[in-house]
Design an enzyme around this catalytic site. Structure first.
Site, mmCIF file in Angstrom:
data_model
loop_
_atom_site.group_PDB
_atom_site.id
_atom_site.type_symbol
_atom_site.label_atom_id
_atom_site.label_comp_id
_atom_site.label_asym_id
_atom_site.label_seq_id
_atom_site.Cartn_x
_atom_site.Cartn_y
_atom_site.Cartn_z
ATOM 1 N N ASN A 7 1.621 -6.345 3.932
ATOM 2 C CA ASN A 7 1.496 -5.434 2.783
ATOM 3 C C ASN A 7 0.095 -4.847 2.852
ATOM 4 O O ASN A 7 -0.877 -5.464 2.405
ATOM 5 C CB ASN A 7 1.723 -6.187 1.482
ATOM 6 C CG ASN A 7 1.677 -5.283 0.256
ATOM 7 O OD1 ASN A 7 1.402 -4.085 0.364
ATOM 8 N ND2 ASN A 7 1.919 -5.843 -0.908
ATOM 9 N N ARG A 88 5.982 -3.751 3.899
ATOM 10 C CA ARG A 88 6.289 -3.239 2.574
ATOM 11 C C ARG A 88 5.874 -1.773 2.521
ATOM 12 O O ARG A 88 4.740 -1.419 2.822
ATOM 13 C CB ARG A 88 5.536 -4.016 1.500
ATOM 14 C CG ARG A 88 5.854 -3.505 0.100
ATOM 15 C CD ARG A 88 4.801 -3.892 -0.894
ATOM 16 N NE ARG A 88 5.151 -3.414 -2.236
ATOM 17 C CZ ARG A 88 4.260 -3.151 -3.182
ATOM 18 N NH1 ARG A 88 2.978 -3.288 -2.946
ATOM 19 N NH2 ARG A 88 4.647 -2.730 -4.359
ATOM 20 N N HIS A 177 9.660 -1.782 -7.542
ATOM 21 C CA HIS A 177 9.881 -3.231 -7.619
ATOM 22 C C HIS A 177 11.266 -3.607 -7.094
ATOM 23 O O HIS A 177 11.801 -4.678 -7.430
ATOM 24 C CB HIS A 177 9.751 -3.762 -9.057
ATOM 25 C CG HIS A 177 8.356 -3.749 -9.598
ATOM 26 N ND1 HIS A 177 8.083 -3.575 -10.943
ATOM 27 C CD2 HIS A 177 7.153 -3.872 -8.987
ATOM 28 C CE1 HIS A 177 6.779 -3.594 -11.134
ATOM 29 N NE2 HIS A 177 6.189 -3.777 -9.969
ATOM 30 N N ARG A 238 -1.074 0.609 -17.531
ATOM 31 C CA ARG A 238 -0.243 1.821 -17.553
ATOM 32 C C ARG A 238 0.461 1.942 -18.902
ATOM 33 O O ARG A 238 0.928 0.957 -19.462
ATOM 34 C CB ARG A 238 0.801 1.790 -16.436
ATOM 35 C CG ARG A 238 0.217 1.715 -15.046
ATOM 36 C CD ARG A 238 1.317 1.608 -14.008
ATOM 37 N NE ARG A 238 0.804 1.076 -12.754
ATOM 38 C CZ ARG A 238 1.540 0.396 -11.881
ATOM 39 N NH1 ARG A 238 2.817 0.166 -12.118
ATOM 40 N NH2 ARG A 238 0.994 -0.064 -10.763
ATOM 41 N N GLU A 380 8.630 -11.328 -3.231
ATOM 42 C CA GLU A 380 8.866 -10.053 -2.575
ATOM 43 C C GLU A 380 8.659 -10.133 -1.066
ATOM 44 O O GLU A 380 9.376 -9.489 -0.294
ATOM 45 C CB GLU A 380 7.955 -8.981 -3.191
ATOM 46 C CG GLU A 380 8.312 -8.669 -4.640
ATOM 47 C CD GLU A 380 7.300 -7.785 -5.326
ATOM 48 O OE1 GLU A 380 7.499 -6.565 -5.337
ATOM 49 O OE2 GLU A 380 6.304 -8.325 -5.863
#
Length: 405
Positions: A7, A88, A177, A238, A380
């Site tokens: 990643n 990823r 996600h 956010r 993940e």
């Protein structure tokens, strides 16, 4: 079969090495401070932990350091024992709906998508380019955060905007996600001992970034994030959903530039905007000390999640389970309790308070709850490894030169 999962961020490189026969991590690590003047290298392998301060000039130096360390510490023989490298990639647009073998053509197509995820995709692409050069005999496989949501129907992913904005500029809801929601859905089915294809689920990935997903018979049919990861739930920094006219109001009435508004909504809003803090652990502690701003942040955060649960129950019709993964979803029983509070009369949802306090990959509902409730740990990186391994088996790829120059 061994899969290395990477990643690559703008200044970091997170990695995990998996033994897929055992479905477990062999080694993991993090490289930080790439091209920032000072950096660090962290590795964990069996009982050994290695942490060093390093000057890491650029991403090429970071990947070289990783590969050299794997060889030096005799963790794996890259040429002989590594089956593939799984990457990823945040944004795959509409074209990339499943794991994809990376070659020059794919890199060019992904480069064209970079404007959709300017903070993530360029670094993801750079990682693929570098690994292809450092280890050209090892297949590189891209796994996309957006892919799981490409099954959404048209009425769920289209915005009510003039058609040319979608047809010419591909402005639509993509969702993110996806690797987490997919992994958690599979794990939930295993815990429930039912086929995923027979389950309707609402998965709530709650962390500093947060999203909800409606899954019908194993397929994503709606998700809270949209064209970017800004839409949907309130997050650490956010805003989530808001009246879009606020953007033009700020530009017109307060002389803010587009870049300033973008920073405001992505980096200075959410929990941080409400109470000045985005670490939920600190916010919960403050709220317990009667801090009204912190309590308001918790109320707004959980209320937004509650509204999405109601919306997705309506969209799915039948819901078998609601699932809580992610750093907050897995470790904050207070948040789970606040989200589910008041849903008993409307939806027959009953939380078991005792189970909720000590939950890990387990049920937290009472026996009479019409919709079951679970806390399931997400992974993940493991999902990327699983999808990469499945891709190799299905396509019978062997080690060969990628042809990336």
């Amino acid at each position: 079969m061994n899969i290395l999962v990477l990643n690559a961020g703008s200044s970091t490189l997170k990695w995990q090495l998996y033994d897929m026969e055992a479905s477990q991590s062999i080694a993991s690590g993090l490289i930080e401070g790439i091209a920032e003047g000072s950096g660090s290298f962290h590795l964990q392998y069996q009982s050994k932990v290695l942490h060093t301060a390093e000057m890491i000039a650029d991403h090429h130096a970071a990947f070289s350091l990783l590969f050299e360390t794997l060889k030096k510490e005799k963790i794996i023989d890259l040429e002989r024992d590594l089956s593939a490298i799984g990457h990823r990639v945040v944004h795959g647009g509409e074209k990339f709906v499943k794991p994809t073998f990376v070659d020059s053509m794919v890199l060019n197509e992904l480069s064209a998508l970079s404007p959709l995820a300017p903070l993530h995709n360029p670094a993801n692409l750079l990682g693929m380019e570098i690994t292809a050069k450092l280890a050209p005999q090892i297949p590189n496989i891209a796994v996309f955060d957006t892919a799981f949501h490409q099954s959404m129907p048209e009425h769920a992913y289209l915005y009510a905007l003039p058609k040319p904005l979608y047809e010419e500029h591909r402005i639509r809801r993509y969702g993110f996600h996806g690797t987490s929601h997919h992994y958690v859905a599979r794990q939930t089915a295993a815990v429930m001992k039912q086929p995923l294809e027979q389950l309707n689920l609402i998965t709530l990935h709650l962390g500093n970034g947060a999203s909800a997903c409606a899954i019908r018979e194993g397929i994503s049919v709606d998700t809270s994030m949209g064209f970017t990861p800004l839409e949907g739930l309130v997050m650490g920094t956010r805003s989530g959903d808001l009246d879009p006219a606020i953007v033009t109001y700020l530009i017109r009435q307060h002389d803010m530039s587009a870049q300033e508004v973008d920073r405001l909504l992505n980096s200075e809003s959410g929990l941080k905007g409400i109470c000045g803090e985005n670490d939920l652990r600190v916010i919960i502690e403050r709220a317990s000390d009667m801090d009204s701003e912190a309590q308001l942040a918790l109320d707004i955060f959980t209320y937004r999640i509650k509204k999405y649960i109601g919306a997705y129950i309506a969209a799915l019709g039948r819901v078998d389970a609601i699932v809580f993964p992610g750093g907050i979803g897995e470790h904050a029983p207070l948040i789970r309790a606040m989200v589910l509070d008041g849903l008993d009369d409307a939806f027959g949802i009953f939380l078991d308070e005792s189970k909720n306090l000590n939950a890990h990959n387990s049920a937290i509902h009472q026996p009479n709850s019409r919709i079951e409730l679970y806390v399931i740990a997400t992974d993940e990186e493991l999902e990327i490894a699983i999808e990469s391994a499945e891709f190799l088996k299905n396509h019978k790829l062997t080690l060969f030169n990628t042809g990336i120059s």
